[in-house]
Design a protein around this motif. Sequence first.
Motif, PDB file in Angstrom:
ATOM      1  N   SER A   6      13.478  24.182  20.568  1.00  0.00           N
ATOM      2  CA  SER A   6      14.835  23.796  20.190  1.00  0.00           C
ATOM      3  C   SER A   6      15.622  23.289  21.392  1.00  0.00           C
ATOM      4  O   SER A   6      16.388  22.325  21.283  1.00  0.00           O
ATOM      5  CB  SER A   6      15.566  24.981  19.532  1.00  0.00           C
ATOM      6  N   TYR A   7      15.408  23.908  22.551  1.00  0.00           N
ATOM      7  CA  TYR A   7      16.128  23.497  23.754  1.00  0.00           C
ATOM      8  C   TYR A   7      15.804  22.054  24.140  1.00  0.00           C
ATOM      9  O   TYR A   7      16.697  21.292  24.549  1.00  0.00           O
ATOM     10  CB  TYR A   7      15.798  24.436  24.914  1.00  0.00           C
ATOM     11  N   VAL A   8      14.547  21.664  24.011  1.00  0.00           N
ATOM     12  CA  VAL A   8      14.162  20.313  24.436  1.00  0.00           C
ATOM     13  C   VAL A   8      14.712  19.233  23.506  1.00  0.00           C
ATOM     14  O   VAL A   8      14.647  18.038  23.832  1.00  0.00           O
ATOM     15  CB  VAL A   8      12.622  20.168  24.537  1.00  0.00           C
ATOM     16  N   TRP A  46      24.322  20.220  26.034  1.00  0.00           N
ATOM     17  CA  TRP A  46      24.721  21.308  25.145  1.00  0.00           C
ATOM     18  C   TRP A  46      25.643  20.823  24.029  1.00  0.00           C
ATOM     19  O   TRP A  46      25.718  21.423  22.965  1.00  0.00           O
ATOM     20  CB  TRP A  46      25.415  22.416  25.947  1.00  0.00           C
ATOM     21  N   GLY A  47      26.338  19.725  24.264  1.00  0.00           N
ATOM     22  CA  GLY A  47      27.205  19.186  23.226  1.00  0.00           C
ATOM     23  C   GLY A  47      26.441  18.646  22.033  1.00  0.00           C
ATOM     24  O   GLY A  47      26.998  18.496  20.937  1.00  0.00           O
ATOM     25  N   ASP A  48      25.140  18.360  22.223  1.00  0.00           N
ATOM     26  CA  ASP A  48      24.317  17.872  21.118  1.00  0.00           C
ATOM     27  C   ASP A  48      24.212  18.884  19.986  1.00  0.00           C
ATOM     28  O   ASP A  48      23.867  18.519  18.855  1.00  0.00           O
ATOM     29  CB  ASP A  48      22.907  17.536  21.616  1.00  0.00           C
ATOM     30  N   GLY A  69      24.043  16.777   9.605  1.00  0.00           N
ATOM     31  CA  GLY A  69      23.711  16.096   8.359  1.00  0.00           C
ATOM     32  C   GLY A  69      22.964  14.796   8.543  1.00  0.00           C
ATOM     33  O   GLY A  69      22.635  14.121   7.563  1.00  0.00           O
ATOM     34  N   GLY A  70      22.673  14.428   9.798  1.00  0.00           N
ATOM     35  CA  GLY A  70      22.005  13.165  10.068  1.00  0.00           C
ATOM     36  C   GLY A  70      20.489  13.269  10.010  1.00  0.00           C
ATOM     37  O   GLY A  70      19.926  14.343   9.755  1.00  0.00           O
ATOM     38  N   PRO A  71      19.816  12.148  10.261  1.00  0.00           N
ATOM     39  CA  PRO A  71      18.346  12.132  10.198  1.00  0.00           C
ATOM     40  C   PRO A  71      17.714  12.944  11.329  1.00  0.00           C
ATOM     41  O   PRO A  71      18.275  13.072  12.410  1.00  0.00           O
ATOM     42  CB  PRO A  71      17.996  10.647  10.335  1.00  0.00           C
ATOM     43  N   ASN A  72      16.545  13.485  11.050  1.00  0.00           N
ATOM     44  CA  ASN A  72      15.809  14.256  12.054  1.00  0.00           C
ATOM     45  C   ASN A  72      15.259  13.344  13.142  1.00  0.00           C
ATOM     46  O   ASN A  72      14.913  12.195  12.886  1.00  0.00           O
ATOM     47  CB  ASN A  72      14.626  14.993  11.423  1.00  0.00           C
ATOM     48  N   THR A  73      15.157  13.910  14.318  1.00  0.00           N
ATOM     49  CA  THR A  73      14.368  13.269  15.358  1.00  0.00           C
ATOM     50  C   THR A  73      12.980  13.911  15.334  1.00  0.00           C
ATOM     51  O   THR A  73      12.779  14.967  14.720  1.00  0.00           O
ATOM     52  CB  THR A  73      15.008  13.461  16.745  1.00  0.00           C
ATOM     53  N   GLU A  74      12.043  13.289  16.001  1.00  0.00           N
ATOM     54  CA  GLU A  74      10.681  13.853  16.038  1.00  0.00           C
ATOM     55  C   GLU A  74      10.647  15.252  16.653  1.00  0.00           C
ATOM     56  O   GLU A  74      10.014  16.155  16.103  1.00  0.00           O
ATOM     57  CB  GLU A  74       9.753  12.906  16.789  1.00  0.00           C
ATOM     58  N   PRO A  75      11.327  15.494  17.799  1.00  0.00           N
ATOM     59  CA  PRO A  75      11.329  16.853  18.356  1.00  0.00           C
ATOM     60  C   PRO A  75      11.944  17.886  17.408  1.00  0.00           C
ATOM     61  O   PRO A  75      11.477  19.017  17.352  1.00  0.00           O
ATOM     62  CB  PRO A  75      12.154  16.715  19.641  1.00  0.00           C
ATOM     63  N   ALA A  95      19.821  23.817  16.039  1.00  0.00           N
ATOM     64  CA  ALA A  95      20.862  24.512  16.803  1.00  0.00           C
ATOM     65  C   ALA A  95      21.023  25.946  16.306  1.00  0.00           C
ATOM     66  O   ALA A  95      21.141  26.887  17.103  1.00  0.00           O
ATOM     67  CB  ALA A  95      22.187  23.765  16.692  1.00  0.00           C
ATOM     68  N   CYS A  96      21.012  26.114  14.998  1.00  0.00           N
ATOM     69  CA  CYS A  96      21.113  27.452  14.409  1.00  0.00           C
ATOM     70  C   CYS A  96      19.910  28.297  14.789  1.00  0.00           C
ATOM     71  O   CYS A  96      20.045  29.489  15.112  1.00  0.00           O
ATOM     72  CB  CYS A  96      21.239  27.337  12.893  1.00  0.00           C
ATOM     73  N   LEU A  97      18.731  27.684  14.764  1.00  0.00           N
ATOM     74  CA  LEU A  97      17.512  28.395  15.151  1.00  0.00           C
ATOM     75  C   LEU A  97      17.607  28.871  16.593  1.00  0.00           C
ATOM     76  O   LEU A  97      17.245  30.012  16.911  1.00  0.00           O
ATOM     77  CB  LEU A  97      16.305  27.476  14.968  1.00  0.00           C
ATOM     78  N   PHE A  98      18.119  28.008  17.458  1.00  0.00           N
ATOM     79  CA  PHE A  98      18.272  28.376  18.866  1.00  0.00           C
ATOM     80  C   PHE A  98      19.222  29.565  19.017  1.00  0.00           C
ATOM     81  O   PHE A  98      18.927  30.525  19.730  1.00  0.00           O
ATOM     82  CB  PHE A  98      18.795  27.181  19.662  1.00  0.00           C
ATOM     83  N   LEU A  99      20.368  29.502  18.347  1.00  0.00           N
ATOM     84  CA  LEU A  99      21.363  30.571  18.459  1.00  0.00           C
ATOM     85  C   LEU A  99      20.853  31.890  17.898  1.00  0.00           C
ATOM     86  O   LEU A  99      21.216  32.965  18.377  1.00  0.00           O
ATOM     87  CB  LEU A  99      22.658  30.162  17.742  1.00  0.00           C
ATOM     88  N   MET A 100      19.998  31.817  16.880  1.00  0.00           N
ATOM     89  CA  MET A 100      19.415  33.039  16.315  1.00  0.00           C
ATOM     90  C   MET A 100      18.350  33.625  17.235  1.00  0.00           C
ATOM     91  O   MET A 100      18.325  34.827  17.487  1.00  0.00           O
ATOM     92  CB  MET A 100      18.789  32.748  14.936  1.00  0.00           C
TER      93      MET A 100
END
Length: 270
Positions: free
Chosen positions: A83-85, A90-92, A98-104, A157-162
Amino acid sequence: VAHSIPTPRPNAQLCGVMDMPGSPAEALDMLTRIKYAVPMTRWTCYWAVMFIVFRMVVFRKYTADFSNRVVSIVHAFVAIYYSYVTFSSWGDMFDGIGGPNTEPQALCMAVSLSYFVYDLIYCAIVGEIESVFHHFFTIGGLASGVLNGKSGAELVACLFLMEVSNPSLHLRTLLLEMGLKSSTIFSLNNLIFALVFLVCRLLIGPPLVYKTIACPDNEYIVKLGGFGIMAVSIMWGWKIIMMFVKELKKLLGIGGGGGGKLDKKTKKTQ
Protein backbone atom coordinates in the motif's frame (compact mmCIF):
# COMPACT_ATOMS: atom_id res chain seq x y z
CA VAL A 1 -35.81 2.11 -17.72
CA ALA A 2 -33.31 1.13 -20.35
CA HIS A 3 -29.69 1.86 -19.60
CA SER A 4 -27.18 2.76 -22.24
CA ILE A 5 -24.22 0.48 -22.67
CA PRO A 6 -21.42 1.89 -20.52
CA THR A 7 -18.17 2.85 -22.13
CA PRO A 8 -15.30 0.64 -20.90
CA ARG A 9 -13.13 2.50 -18.44
CA PRO A 10 -9.39 2.73 -19.17
CA ASN A 11 -8.62 1.08 -15.85
CA ALA A 12 -10.72 -1.96 -16.64
CA GLN A 13 -7.85 -3.54 -18.53
CA LEU A 14 -5.58 -3.12 -15.52
CA CYS A 15 -7.67 -5.58 -13.56
CA GLY A 16 -8.57 -7.68 -16.60
CA VAL A 17 -12.30 -6.90 -16.32
CA MET A 18 -14.84 -4.70 -18.01
CA ASP A 19 -18.08 -3.45 -16.48
CA MET A 20 -20.03 -5.76 -14.24
CA PRO A 21 -21.88 -8.49 -16.16
CA GLY A 22 -25.63 -8.87 -16.11
CA SER A 23 -26.03 -12.67 -16.07
CA PRO A 24 -24.51 -15.58 -14.11
CA ALA A 25 -22.89 -16.87 -17.29
CA GLU A 26 -21.26 -13.52 -17.93
CA ALA A 27 -20.20 -13.33 -14.28
CA LEU A 28 -18.50 -16.72 -14.53
CA ASP A 29 -16.79 -15.68 -17.74
CA MET A 30 -15.61 -12.45 -16.09
CA LEU A 31 -14.13 -14.34 -13.15
CA THR A 32 -12.04 -16.44 -15.51
CA ARG A 33 -10.69 -13.24 -17.07
CA ILE A 34 -9.68 -11.46 -13.87
CA LYS A 35 -5.99 -10.85 -14.05
CA TYR A 36 -5.32 -11.90 -10.45
CA ALA A 37 -7.85 -14.76 -10.18
CA VAL A 38 -5.29 -17.57 -10.41
CA PRO A 39 -2.59 -15.81 -8.37
CA MET A 40 -5.12 -14.97 -5.63
CA THR A 41 -6.06 -18.64 -5.35
CA ARG A 42 -2.41 -19.58 -5.13
CA TRP A 43 -1.67 -16.83 -2.59
CA THR A 44 -4.58 -17.99 -0.41
CA CYS A 45 -3.02 -21.46 -0.36
CA TYR A 46 0.34 -19.92 0.56
CA TRP A 47 -1.17 -18.23 3.63
CA ALA A 48 -2.70 -21.57 4.66
CA VAL A 49 0.59 -23.42 4.18
CA MET A 50 2.39 -20.73 6.19
CA PHE A 51 -0.05 -21.26 9.06
CA ILE A 52 0.41 -25.06 8.94
CA VAL A 53 4.21 -24.70 9.06
CA PHE A 54 4.02 -22.29 11.99
CA ARG A 55 1.47 -24.46 13.81
CA MET A 56 3.09 -27.85 13.26
CA VAL A 57 6.79 -26.95 13.26
CA VAL A 58 7.86 -23.50 14.41
CA PHE A 59 5.36 -22.65 17.17
CA ARG A 60 3.83 -26.04 17.95
CA LYS A 61 4.10 -25.54 21.73
CA TYR A 62 1.73 -22.58 21.45
CA THR A 63 -1.93 -22.40 20.44
CA ALA A 64 -3.34 -22.31 16.92
CA ASP A 65 -4.32 -18.68 17.54
CA PHE A 66 -0.65 -17.89 18.18
CA SER A 67 0.40 -19.25 14.77
CA ASN A 68 -2.50 -17.56 13.01
CA ARG A 69 -1.54 -14.22 14.50
CA VAL A 70 2.04 -14.67 13.30
CA VAL A 71 0.59 -15.14 9.79
CA SER A 72 -1.45 -11.97 10.37
CA ILE A 73 1.71 -10.06 11.31
CA VAL A 74 3.41 -11.25 8.11
CA HIS A 75 0.41 -10.08 6.09
CA ALA A 76 0.38 -6.74 7.90
CA PHE A 77 3.96 -6.00 6.81
CA VAL A 78 3.22 -7.18 3.26
CA ALA A 79 0.09 -5.01 3.07
CA ILE A 80 1.89 -1.99 4.54
CA TYR A 81 4.63 -2.29 1.94
CA TYR A 82 2.33 -2.80 -1.07
CA SER A 83 0.00 0.00 0.00
CA TYR A 84 2.86 2.38 0.79
CA VAL A 85 4.40 2.03 -2.66
CA THR A 86 1.12 3.17 -4.24
CA PHE A 87 1.56 6.62 -2.64
CA SER A 88 3.85 9.06 -4.43
CA SER A 89 3.19 11.36 -1.46
CA TRP A 90 1.14 11.14 1.73
CA GLY A 91 -1.42 13.47 0.19
CA ASP A 92 -2.24 10.74 -2.34
CA MET A 93 -4.17 9.02 0.43
CA PHE A 94 -6.97 11.55 -0.11
CA ASP A 95 -6.71 11.89 -3.89
CA GLY A 96 -8.44 9.90 -6.62
CA ILE A 97 -11.37 8.82 -4.43
CA GLY A 98 -13.76 6.76 -6.55
CA GLY A 99 -11.37 6.87 -9.50
CA PRO A 100 -9.85 4.08 -11.60
CA ASN A 101 -7.33 1.69 -10.08
CA THR A 102 -3.67 1.85 -10.84
CA GLU A 103 -1.73 -1.37 -11.34
CA PRO A 104 0.00 -1.15 -7.91
CA GLN A 105 -3.38 -0.59 -6.22
CA ALA A 106 -4.89 -3.61 -7.98
CA LEU A 107 -1.96 -5.79 -6.92
CA CYS A 108 -2.13 -4.56 -3.32
CA MET A 109 -5.86 -5.30 -3.06
CA ALA A 110 -5.47 -8.74 -4.66
CA VAL A 111 -2.69 -9.79 -2.25
CA SER A 112 -4.68 -8.70 0.82
CA LEU A 113 -7.88 -10.20 -0.57
CA SER A 114 -6.15 -13.59 -0.71
CA TYR A 115 -5.12 -13.23 2.95
CA PHE A 116 -8.58 -12.25 4.15
CA VAL A 117 -10.11 -15.23 2.34
CA TYR A 118 -7.66 -17.50 4.20
CA ASP A 119 -8.36 -15.80 7.53
CA LEU A 120 -12.12 -15.91 6.96
CA ILE A 121 -11.91 -19.68 6.54
CA TYR A 122 -9.74 -19.97 9.68
CA CYS A 123 -12.10 -17.80 11.76
CA ALA A 124 -15.13 -19.77 10.56
CA ILE A 125 -13.48 -23.07 11.51
CA VAL A 126 -12.54 -21.94 15.03
CA GLY A 127 -15.85 -20.16 15.59
CA GLU A 128 -14.72 -16.51 15.69
CA ILE A 129 -18.07 -15.26 14.44
CA GLU A 130 -17.37 -11.56 15.04
CA SER A 131 -14.24 -11.80 12.90
CA VAL A 132 -16.17 -13.66 10.20
CA PHE A 133 -18.65 -10.79 9.83
CA HIS A 134 -15.81 -8.26 9.91
CA HIS A 135 -13.98 -10.14 7.15
CA PHE A 136 -17.11 -10.31 4.97
CA PHE A 137 -17.18 -6.50 4.83
CA THR A 138 -13.43 -6.30 4.22
CA ILE A 139 -13.55 -8.91 1.47
CA GLY A 140 -16.62 -7.23 -0.05
CA GLY A 141 -14.86 -3.89 -0.30
CA LEU A 142 -11.60 -5.27 -1.70
CA ALA A 143 -13.42 -7.57 -4.13
CA SER A 144 -15.51 -4.64 -5.34
CA GLY A 145 -12.35 -2.68 -6.01
CA VAL A 146 -10.72 -5.54 -7.89
CA LEU A 147 -13.81 -6.49 -9.92
CA ASN A 148 -15.00 -2.98 -10.76
CA GLY A 149 -11.55 -1.57 -11.38
CA LYS A 150 -12.17 1.52 -9.27
CA SER A 151 -11.99 2.90 -5.70
CA GLY A 152 -8.44 1.59 -5.36
CA ALA A 153 -7.16 4.85 -3.85
CA GLU A 154 -9.43 4.83 -0.80
CA LEU A 155 -9.41 1.04 -0.37
CA VAL A 156 -5.61 0.88 -0.35
CA ALA A 157 -5.39 3.93 1.94
CA CYS A 158 -7.89 2.32 4.31
CA LEU A 159 -5.94 -0.94 4.19
CA PHE A 160 -2.77 0.93 5.10
CA LEU A 161 -4.41 2.71 8.05
CA MET A 162 -5.84 -0.58 9.33
CA GLU A 163 -2.74 -2.71 8.93
CA VAL A 164 -0.13 -0.27 10.25
CA SER A 165 -1.27 -0.89 13.84
CA ASN A 166 -1.85 -4.63 13.41
CA PRO A 167 1.71 -5.90 14.05
CA SER A 168 1.66 -4.45 17.57
CA LEU A 169 -1.96 -5.55 18.03
CA HIS A 170 -1.12 -9.18 17.33
CA LEU A 171 2.26 -9.02 19.08
CA ARG A 172 0.35 -7.96 22.19
CA THR A 173 -1.56 -11.25 22.23
CA LEU A 174 1.60 -13.24 21.47
CA LEU A 175 3.38 -11.66 24.44
CA LEU A 176 0.42 -12.45 26.69
CA GLU A 177 0.52 -16.11 25.65
CA MET A 178 4.28 -16.17 26.25
CA GLY A 179 3.72 -14.97 29.82
CA LEU A 180 5.33 -11.57 29.30
CA LYS A 181 2.45 -9.41 30.47
CA SER A 182 4.54 -7.77 33.19
CA SER A 183 7.55 -7.09 30.96
CA THR A 184 8.71 -3.69 29.74
CA ILE A 185 8.45 -4.80 26.12
CA PHE A 186 4.76 -5.57 26.67
CA SER A 187 4.13 -2.06 28.01
CA LEU A 188 6.14 -0.43 25.22
CA ASN A 189 4.28 -2.46 22.61
CA ASN A 190 0.97 -1.38 24.15
CA LEU A 191 2.00 2.27 23.93
CA ILE A 192 3.08 1.90 20.30
CA PHE A 193 -0.15 0.13 19.41
CA ALA A 194 -2.34 2.73 21.15
CA LEU A 195 -0.51 5.69 19.62
CA VAL A 196 -0.52 4.31 16.07
CA PHE A 197 -4.14 3.16 16.35
CA LEU A 198 -5.40 6.52 17.62
CA VAL A 199 -3.48 8.57 15.05
CA CYS A 200 -4.41 6.39 12.07
CA ARG A 201 -7.97 5.51 13.01
CA LEU A 202 -9.24 8.62 14.79
CA LEU A 203 -7.20 11.43 13.20
CA ILE A 204 -6.38 10.39 9.62
CA GLY A 205 -9.22 7.91 9.18
CA PRO A 206 -12.35 10.09 9.58
CA PRO A 207 -11.61 12.50 6.66
CA LEU A 208 -10.85 9.52 4.41
CA VAL A 209 -14.06 7.74 5.42
CA TYR A 210 -16.08 10.93 4.90
CA LYS A 211 -14.71 11.41 1.38
CA THR A 212 -15.32 7.71 0.62
CA ILE A 213 -18.96 7.84 1.74
CA ALA A 214 -19.61 11.19 0.06
CA CYS A 215 -18.15 10.11 -3.28
CA PRO A 216 -21.05 9.41 -5.71
CA ASP A 217 -18.92 7.03 -7.81
CA ASN A 218 -18.27 4.53 -5.00
CA GLU A 219 -20.20 1.28 -4.69
CA TYR A 220 -22.39 0.89 -1.60
CA ILE A 221 -20.26 -2.00 -0.31
CA VAL A 222 -17.22 0.31 -0.30
CA LYS A 223 -19.14 3.02 1.57
CA LEU A 224 -20.56 0.50 4.04
CA GLY A 225 -17.11 -0.94 4.67
CA GLY A 226 -15.69 2.50 5.40
CA PHE A 227 -18.53 3.28 7.79
CA GLY A 228 -18.11 -0.07 9.56
CA ILE A 229 -14.38 0.43 10.08
CA MET A 230 -14.98 3.91 11.45
CA ALA A 231 -17.63 2.61 13.85
CA VAL A 232 -15.30 -0.12 15.15
CA SER A 233 -12.48 2.40 15.54
CA ILE A 234 -14.65 4.73 17.62
CA MET A 235 -15.93 1.82 19.73
CA TRP A 236 -12.39 0.74 20.61
CA GLY A 237 -10.93 4.24 20.77
CA TRP A 238 -11.87 5.05 24.38
CA LYS A 239 -10.66 1.68 25.68
CA ILE A 240 -7.34 2.15 23.90
CA ILE A 241 -6.95 5.67 25.29
CA MET A 242 -7.42 4.28 28.81
CA MET A 243 -4.89 1.52 28.07
CA PHE A 244 -2.40 4.13 26.83
CA VAL A 245 -2.76 6.15 30.05
CA LYS A 246 -2.36 3.07 32.27
CA GLU A 247 0.72 1.80 30.44
CA LEU A 248 2.30 5.25 30.51
CA LYS A 249 1.75 5.45 34.27
CA LYS A 250 3.22 1.97 34.63
CA LEU A 251 6.39 2.88 32.73
CA LEU A 252 6.76 6.13 34.70
CA GLY A 253 6.18 4.31 38.00
CA ILE A 254 3.16 6.46 38.82
CA GLY A 255 0.72 3.66 39.49
CA GLY A 256 -0.47 0.21 38.51
CA GLY A 257 -0.46 -0.43 34.81
CA GLY A 258 -2.00 -3.02 32.59
CA GLY A 259 -4.37 -2.91 29.70
CA GLY A 260 -7.61 -3.39 31.58
CA LYS A 261 -10.20 -5.23 29.56
CA LEU A 262 -7.78 -5.43 26.64
CA ASP A 263 -5.64 -7.92 28.59
CA LYS A 264 -7.93 -10.67 27.36
CA LYS A 265 -7.20 -12.18 23.95
CA THR A 266 -7.53 -9.18 21.69
CA LYS A 267 -10.11 -9.43 18.93
CA LYS A 268 -8.80 -9.39 15.37
CA THR A 269 -11.61 -7.09 14.27
CA GLN A 270 -9.94 -3.91 15.44
